[in-house]
Write a protein that holds these residues in place. Structure first.
Motif, short mmCIF file in Angstrom:
data_model
loop_
_atom_site.label_atom_id
_atom_site.label_comp_id
_atom_site.label_asym_id
_atom_site.label_seq_id
_atom_site.Cartn_x
_atom_site.Cartn_y
_atom_site.Cartn_z
N PHE A 119 -1.77 -9.29 -4.41
CA PHE A 119 -1.17 -9.59 -5.71
C PHE A 119 0.36 -9.75 -5.66
CE2 PHE A 119 -4.67 -6.40 -7.13
CZ PHE A 119 -5.66 -7.36 -6.98
N LEU A 120 0.89 -10.23 -4.55
CA LEU A 120 2.34 -10.26 -4.41
C LEU A 120 3.02 -11.41 -5.15
CD1 LEU A 120 2.83 -9.18 -0.69
CD2 LEU A 120 2.99 -7.79 -2.77
N HIS A 121 2.23 -12.29 -5.77
CA HIS A 121 2.82 -13.35 -6.59
C HIS A 121 2.51 -13.16 -8.07
CE1 HIS A 121 3.15 -15.10 -2.58
NE2 HIS A 121 4.17 -15.77 -3.08
N ASP B 85 0.81 -1.22 0.00
CA ASP B 85 0.00 0.00 0.00
C ASP B 85 0.84 1.27 0.00
OD1 ASP B 85 -2.37 -1.38 -0.11
OD2 ASP B 85 -2.66 -1.43 2.05
N GLY B 86 2.12 1.17 0.26
CA GLY B 86 3.01 2.32 0.13
C GLY B 86 3.48 2.55 -1.30
N PHE B 87 2.95 1.74 -2.23
CA PHE B 87 3.41 1.81 -3.61
C PHE B 87 2.24 1.83 -4.59
CE2 PHE B 87 6.67 -0.05 -0.99
CZ PHE B 87 7.80 0.67 -1.36
N HIS B 88 1.16 2.52 -4.20
CA HIS B 88 0.03 2.70 -5.10
C HIS B 88 0.43 3.55 -6.31
CE1 HIS B 88 -2.87 1.46 -1.89
NE2 HIS B 88 -3.59 1.14 -2.94
N TYR C 222 -1.06 -0.79 -8.37
CA TYR C 222 0.24 -0.62 -7.73
C TYR C 222 1.37 -0.39 -8.73
CZ TYR C 222 -2.35 -2.48 -3.79
OH TYR C 222 -3.29 -2.67 -2.83
N ASP C 223 2.39 0.32 -8.24
CA ASP C 223 3.58 0.64 -9.02
C ASP C 223 4.66 -0.38 -8.66
OD1 ASP C 223 5.85 1.67 -10.19
OD2 ASP C 223 5.75 3.63 -9.18
N TYR C 224 4.65 -1.52 -9.34
CA TYR C 224 5.58 -2.59 -9.00
C TYR C 224 7.02 -2.24 -9.36
CZ TYR C 224 1.26 -5.10 -8.39
OH TYR C 224 0.01 -5.47 -7.96
N ALA C 225 7.20 -1.51 -10.45
CA ALA C 225 8.56 -1.08 -10.81
C ALA C 225 9.11 -0.16 -9.73
CB ALA C 225 8.56 -0.38 -12.17
#
Length: 213
Positions: free
Chosen positions: A128-130, A50-53, A75-78
């Motif tokens: 969605f961490l996988h 949630d710190g990377f929306h 989320y901004d996965y990069a």
């Protein structure tokens, strides 16, 4: 789970995911896991996806009710990899940040860089961490298995603003549909280290490998 993680080497930081749907109990599980590890002398770094929306304009580009938008654009996965996951991985700098964006304020966060100690354990909770683009970064992980019939009312019980307790309500279509897309695309139980049935918060149990989805 704490004993399992404590026994593993960190290169230089052990990166651990706590995954599951909204209302599965991820944050509490991750906090209690961190406390258990701290009690045996391990240094723990806690973070949340949630710190990377993404900014609101990106999150809602397909519409506020879109399941595809929830899964693909939340989320901004990069950004998470650059700020947090890669610096704590092999050959990383150990300089990290646990957040880059405040979704409520819809603005970037100016957080000073911190430095991890080698041997620390990073515990990240979130949805969605996988996903395929994150699959290779975790040294270990947990998926909390909870049916929507339990997780949706549990999430709604947090208070006003957390939606209807009825899984069939239109207000839940975005979230349930987005998670169903995730299950179909990523099949998280196939990739996770440990599956925990967290239906009964007072009696969670580890799901045998043979009973995974």
């Amino acid at each position: 789970m704490a004993a399992r993680l404590d026994a593993q080497p960190a290169h230089p930081v052990l990166r651990v995911a706590v995954d599951g749907v909204d209302g599965a109990g991820k944050t509490i599980f991750a906090d209690e896991l961190a406390a258990s590890l701290s009690s045996v002398g391990r240094e723990v770094i806690r973070a949340s996806v949630d710190g990377f929306h993404n900014p609101r304009a990106v999150r809602h580009r397909l519409g506020r009710d879109s399941p595809e938008g929830f899964y693909c654009d939340s989320y901004d996965y990069a950004g998470m990899r650059k700020a947090l996951l890669d610096p704590l991985g092999p050959d990383g700098s150990l300089g990290y940040r646990t957040a880059i964006f405040d979704a409520d304020a819809d603005q970037s966060v100016s957080q000073p860089e911190m430095t991890a100690r080698p041997g620390s354990i990073l515990i990240v909770d979130g949805l969605f961490l996988h996903r395929p683009e994150l699959r290779g970064v975790w040294d270990d992980s947990v998926f909390l298995r909870v049916d929507f019939g339990v997780s949706v009312p549990r999430g709604a019980a947090r208070g006003p603003g957390f939606g209807s307790p009825d899984p069939a309500a239109e207000s839940n279509r975005r979230y349930i549909g987005g998670n169903e897309l995730y299950f179909r695309e990523a099949n998280p139980e196939k990739w996770v280290g440990v599956v925990v049935d967290n239906t009964d918060l007072k009696a969670p149990f580890i799901v045998p490998d043979a009973a995974r989805s």
